[in-house]
Design a protein around this motif. Sequence first.
Motif, PDB file in Angstrom:
ATOM      1  N   THR A  20     -42.751  44.066   9.596  1.00 23.56           N
ATOM      2  CA  THR A  20     -43.482  42.859  10.087  1.00 23.56           C
ATOM      3  C   THR A  20     -42.713  41.873   8.549  1.00 23.56           C
ATOM      4  O   THR A  20     -42.426  40.492   9.480  1.00 23.56           O
ATOM      5  N   GLY A  21     -41.523  42.397   7.700  1.00 28.64           N
ATOM      6  CA  GLY A  21     -40.696  42.204   7.279  1.00 28.64           C
ATOM      7  C   GLY A  21     -39.768  41.352   8.479  1.00 28.64           C
ATOM      8  O   GLY A  21     -39.106  40.180   9.008  1.00 28.64           O
ATOM      9  N   ASP A 203     -47.548  42.723  -4.002  1.00 28.92           N
ATOM     10  CA  ASP A 203     -46.708  42.083  -4.305  1.00 28.92           C
ATOM     11  C   ASP A 203     -45.191  42.928  -4.849  1.00 28.92           C
ATOM     12  O   ASP A 203     -44.714  41.904  -4.928  1.00 28.92           O
ATOM     13  N   ASP A 204     -45.363  43.420  -6.218  1.00 33.96           N
ATOM     14  CA  ASP A 204     -44.377  44.245  -6.782  1.00 33.96           C
ATOM     15  C   ASP A 204     -43.398  44.444  -6.202  1.00 33.96           C
ATOM     16  O   ASP A 204     -42.348  43.790  -6.418  1.00 33.96           O
ATOM     17  N   TYR A 205     -43.774  45.085  -4.830  1.00 30.70           N
ATOM     18  CA  TYR A 205     -43.179  45.214  -3.880  1.00 30.70           C
ATOM     19  C   TYR A 205     -42.837  44.777  -2.849  1.00 30.70           C
ATOM     20  O   TYR A 205     -41.447  45.395  -1.212  1.00 30.70           O
ATOM     21  N   ILE A 206     -43.689  43.843  -2.397  1.00 37.07           N
ATOM     22  CA  ILE A 206     -43.796  43.400  -0.815  1.00 37.07           C
ATOM     23  C   ILE A 206     -43.888  44.297   0.247  1.00 37.07           C
ATOM     24  O   ILE A 206     -43.063  44.121   0.904  1.00 37.07           O
ATOM     25  N   ALA A 207     -44.499  45.350  -0.470  1.00 38.97           N
ATOM     26  CA  ALA A 207     -45.619  46.030   0.345  1.00 38.97           C
ATOM     27  C   ALA A 207     -46.060  45.550   1.088  1.00 38.97           C
ATOM     28  O   ALA A 207     -47.681  45.596   0.441  1.00 38.97           O
ATOM     29  N   LEU A 208     -46.484  45.729   2.196  1.00 38.84           N
ATOM     30  CA  LEU A 208     -47.557  45.761   3.333  1.00 38.84           C
ATOM     31  C   LEU A 208     -48.458  46.658   4.083  1.00 38.84           C
ATOM     32  O   LEU A 208     -47.283  47.730   4.505  1.00 38.84           O
ATOM     33  N   LYS A 209     -49.679  47.006   4.316  1.00 39.76           N
ATOM     34  CA  LYS A 209     -50.310  47.632   5.301  1.00 39.76           C
ATOM     35  C   LYS A 209     -51.192  47.277   6.111  1.00 39.76           C
ATOM     36  O   LYS A 209     -51.714  45.766   6.077  1.00 39.76           O
ATOM     37  N   PRO A 210     -51.597  47.892   7.613  1.00 37.29           N
ATOM     38  CA  PRO A 210     -52.214  46.397   8.132  1.00 37.29           C
ATOM     39  C   PRO A 210     -53.640  46.658   7.948  1.00 37.29           C
ATOM     40  O   PRO A 210     -54.065  47.766   6.683  1.00 37.29           O
TER      41      PRO A 210
END
Length: 256
Positions: A20-21, A203-210
Amino acid sequence: MKKKHPYLSNPLIGLYSVWTGFWFIGWFLVLFPFMLIFLQHKDTKRFAHRLVRIWSHLFFAFGFLRFEVVSEQKIDPKQVYVFCANHFSYLDIPAFVKILPNYFSFVGKSSIKKVPLFGYLYSRLNILVDRNDRASRSATLAKSIRALQSNRSIIIFPEGGITSKNFPYMSSPLKDGAFAMAIQQQVPILPVSFLNNHQLMDDDYIALKPGLIQVRVHAPIETLGLTQEDLPVLREKVFQKIQQPILDYHGVDMPQ
């Protein structure tokens, strides 16, 4: 206990976040030269705004992130509003861009302008504020009022940023700026509740899940006839409108 980095605890989240990034940055770089052209004149800024909306749609489409937007009534794209929402995640910003048909400016923190390219775009299309500087806050209020006078809506997160330490509870009391400008210009406030963005994006790690982004768009709250003396009551009404659906979604009660 120290929180595990999601990339290490779940490699799939890491891979998805990189995916996504890539599309977030990639589509921005593709569209930025055209945005830059339109940003050079005030009469063409609307076209830059439309490209930002296209960018948002492309990001969510390529990220396989779906939306469930439940609206109490249809948003009038020609109406000027002050949009107010909870702010638990950076995902709130592109989500707002995608779901709103109006021409608007965010009120956002001034530190964003330091981000290469994106900071330039953000600062040209939106209104920046240093929340620790009283003069900056006053100038931001004046700029926001001028935007409303020019038929441009304002999006503001009245908590003052991602400030809550106890999700899904919002920080309170809300800041006065959104309500002061809406009353002064006699434009409606439109509350929006983002129910689960903070569960999809770390937001701590800018990690995203679907997942499914769930949004509740409430009916506008009119300010016609209100004065600044009515601000505390209006502020509490908006707070309750935004907060209650979030608590209902998570199955928790309003604190006493």
